[in-house]
Design an enzyme around this catalytic site. Structure first.
Site, PDB file in Angstrom:
ATOM      1  N   LYS A  45       0.860  -1.182   0.000  1.00 52.10           N
ATOM      2  CA  LYS A  45       0.000   0.000   0.000  1.00 52.10           C
ATOM      3  C   LYS A  45       0.890   1.224   0.000  1.00 52.10           C
ATOM      4  CE  LYS A  45      -4.514   0.861   0.414  1.00 52.10           C
ATOM      5  NZ  LYS A  45      -5.624  -0.075   0.211  1.00 52.10           N
TER       6      LYS A  45
ATOM      7  N   ASP B 109      -7.032   4.152  -4.536  1.00 47.12           N
ATOM      8  CA  ASP B 109      -7.609   4.025  -3.193  1.00 47.12           C
ATOM      9  C   ASP B 109      -8.258   5.380  -2.886  1.00 47.12           C
ATOM     10  OD1 ASP B 109      -7.513   1.969  -0.814  1.00 47.12           O
ATOM     11  OD2 ASP B 109      -7.103   3.889   0.124  1.00 47.12           O
TER      12      ASP B 109
HETATM   13  N1  GLU Z   1      -7.574   0.157  -2.865  1.00 51.66           N
HETATM   14  C1  GLU Z   1      -8.109  -1.131  -3.084  1.00 51.66           C
HETATM   15  C2  GLU Z   1      -8.191  -1.936  -1.799  1.00 51.66           C
HETATM   16  O1  GLU Z   1      -8.077  -1.416  -0.712  1.00 51.66           O
HETATM   17  C3  GLU Z   1      -7.405  -1.952  -4.152  1.00 51.66           C
HETATM   18  C4  GLU Z   1      -6.268  -1.317  -4.841  1.00 51.66           C
HETATM   19  C5  GLU Z   1      -5.816  -2.057  -6.094  1.00 51.66           C
HETATM   20  O2  GLU Z   1      -6.656  -2.228  -6.947  1.00 51.66           O
HETATM   21  O3  GLU Z   1      -4.661  -2.409  -6.152  1.00 51.66           O
HETATM   22  O4  GLU Z   1      -8.428  -3.104  -1.845  1.00 51.66           O
END
Ligand code: GLU
Length: 418
Positions: free
Chosen positions: A108, A148
Site C-alpha cells: 500500500k 484508493d
Molecule cells: N484500494 C483497493 C483496496 O483497498 C485496491 C487497490 C488495487 O486495486 O490495487 O483493496
C-alpha cells in the site's frame, strides 16, 4: 460516547493475524516472518505550488509480503495516510489477495495530504514526483499500485506515464487506469459489485431476504455509491447514507441516482430532498434502524463506543478495517454478523488483477466477462471461508484470516527463504 483514542493500526491488524495464527498453531518465528514488512519506502515530496508556496509532503510505499506473487495495493491521498496507517493497509492487502486467491502479495502507498486543497496541476506534479521516487521499487512483476481513497483513474494515468518514461510503455505497472490507457471495464464499480456479490451470498445463511432489506451506508465515495446502487437494484431499501458533512435518513428509501446527483451538485449527500427525509449528524448513521450496515469510509468507524448501538444484523465492510477488535467482540456477543473487509471489499483489487492480466496479454475483456469472473472469485472465496469457519468453529473474520494466513504461510514455506 466519544471515540476512544486509536492504538497503532498496524498492531490492530496484527492482532487479527494472531487470532488466525493461534488457530493454525503457527510458531513464533513464522509469525514474525509473516508480519514484518518486506520493504518500506518513505520519501520527501517538495511541491512549489501554483500559489507560490513551498509545501513538503511525505510519501510512502510499504511492501508487506511477496510470497504469493508481485505485491499489489492502492495509493491513498489523505491527511491520515501516515506510515502506521499505510503499513496496516499493506498488511491487509496481503491477506486480502490471499483470501480471494489472486496471485499477488500485498502493498500500500500514500501521500499524507489533502488532495481537495491541491489544484489539478499541483496534483499532477506531486503524483509525478512520487512516481519518480517509487520508480525503482515498483513494476509489473514487482509491485503494482492501484487506486484508493483520494486517488482516481486520472492519477493512475499520470503514474503510468511517469513510470513509462524510465521503463518504456508499461500499462501493467498500475491498475485503475482510464479505459483508453488499458484500464478494465468494470474497475470503477468493482468494489461495490464485489460487496454486493458477498452480501447476496451470505444473506440466505442468515435468513435475510434482500428484497425489502433496509440498508445504511457510511460514506458515499466510489465504494459506498456503487454498493448502494447494486443493493438497491436487488430490491434493498437504502434508508440512510452519510458523508463527512452528515447523514441523510429516509425510512421510505432514497433514490440513489438522485442522491448522487445531489451529492455532485452540492458536494454532500445532505443536500438530498425527499419525503420523510431528515438530516442528522454523521455519527448517527452507525446506529440507524436497518438490516444491513455498510461502512464505506475510514478505518475505526465502528468502535467500542458505538458497537452496542448498532441495529443491523449484517455488517458488510466496504472500507478497510472499519471495525476495531473491541467492537468485534461486542458484535460477536450480540450476534451481529460481520463480513470482513479482506473479503467484502476485495472486488476492487480483483478487477485490478483482471486489468493487469489484460495488460500483460495485450487483450481486452468485455464488461460481461469481468462481471462473471468477479462473481466466480467471490463465490470461490466464500466457499473457502465458510469451510474454514466450520473447521475451526469461529467467526467469519477469523475464518477469512485463517484461509489467507494458511495460503501465505504455505507459499513462503515452499519458496524457502527468499
Ligand atoms: N484500494 C483497493 C483496496 O483497498 C485496491 C487497490 C488495487 O486495486 O490495487 O483493496
Amino acid at each position: 460516547m466519544s471515540k476512544p483514542s486509536r492504538p497503532s493500526a498496524f498492531e490492530t491488524v496484527n492482532r487479527l493475524f494472531d487470532k488466525a495464527a493461534d488457530l493454525l498453531e503457527l510458531s513464533e518465528e513464522k509469525r514474525v516472518e509473516l508480519t514484518t514488512p518486506y520493504r518500506e519506502l518513505m520519501v520527501r515530496l517538495p511541491l512549489l505550488s501554483e500559489d507560490g508556496k513551498l509545501h513538503v509532503f511525505r510519501g510512502y510505499r510499504v511492501q508487506h509480503d511477496n510470497s504469493r506473487g508481485p505485491m499489489k495495493g492502492g495509493i491513498r491521498y489523505h491527511p491520515d495516510a501516515d506510515l502506521d496507517e499505510v503499513r496496516a493497509l499493506a498488511a491487509l492487502m496481503t491477506w486480502k489477495t490471499a483470501v480471494v486467491g489472486l496471485p499477488y502479495g500485498g502493498a500500500k502507498g500514500g501521500i499524507q495530504c489533502d488532495p481537495r486543497q491541491l489544484s489539478t496541476l499541483d496534483l499532477e506534479r506531486l503524483t509525478r514526483r512520487f512516481a519518480q521516487r517509487m520508480e525503482g521499487f515498483i513494476g509489473p512483476r514487482e509491485d503494482i499500485p492501484g487506486p484508493d481513497m483520494g486517488t482516481n483513474a486520472r492519477i493512475m494515468a499520470w503514474m503510468m506515464d511517469e513510470y513509462s518514461k524510465f521503463h518504456g510503455y508499461s500499462p501493467g505497472v498500475v491498475t485503475g487506469k482510464p479505459l483508453e490507457l488499458g484500464g478494465s471495464q468494470g474497475r470503477e464499480s468493482a468494489t461495490g459489485r464485489g460487496l454486493f456479490f458477498a452480501v447476496e451470498r451470505i444473506a440466505p445463511e442468515l435468513g435475510l431476504a434482500l428484497d425489502g432489506a433496509r440498508v445504511a451506508v457510511q460514506g458515499f465515495g466510489n465504494v459506498g455509491y456503487w454498493a448502494a446502487r447494486f443493493l438497491a437494484d436487488a430490491g434493498c431499501r437504502i434508508v440512510a447514507v452519510s458523508d463527512i458533512d452528515g447523514t441523510i435518513r429516509c425510512p421510505d428509501g432514497l433514490d440513489i441516482g438522485a442522491l448522487r446527483e445531489a451529492a455532485q451538485r452540492a458536494g454532500s449527500v445532505t443536500a438530498y430532498e425527499g419525503p420523510g427525509c431528515e438530516r442528522l449528524d454523521r455519527e448517527e448513521l452507525i446506529s440507524s434502524d436497518c438490516d444491513i450496515l455498510v461502512p464505506a469510509a475510514l478505518g475505526g468507524a465502528i468502535h467500542a463506543g458505538n458497537a452496542a448501538d448498532i441495529k443491523a444484523k449484517l455488517i458488510a465492510e466496504g472500507a478497510n478495517h472499519p471495525t476495531t477488535p473491541e467492537a468485534d467482540e461486542i458484535l460477536l456477543e450480540r450476534e451481529v454478523t460481520v463480513l470482513p473487509d479482506i473479503y467484502a471489499n476485495a472486488g476492487g483489487v480483483t478487477v485490478s488483477y483482471f486489468e493487469w492480466v489484460q495488460n500483460l496479454q495485450q487483450m481486452r475483456w468485455s464488461a460481461e466477462r469481468v462481471d462473471d469472473e468477479l462473481h466466480q472469485v467471490m463465490q470461490t472465496a466464500f466457499d473457502a471461508i465458510k469451510k474454514a469457519r466450520g473447521e475451526f468453529d469461529t467467526d467469519w473474520r477469523a475464518a477469512a484470516f485463517v484461509v489467507a494466513v494458511r495460503r501465505v504461510a504455505e507459499a513462503a514455506r515452499l519458496r524457502g527463504l527468499h
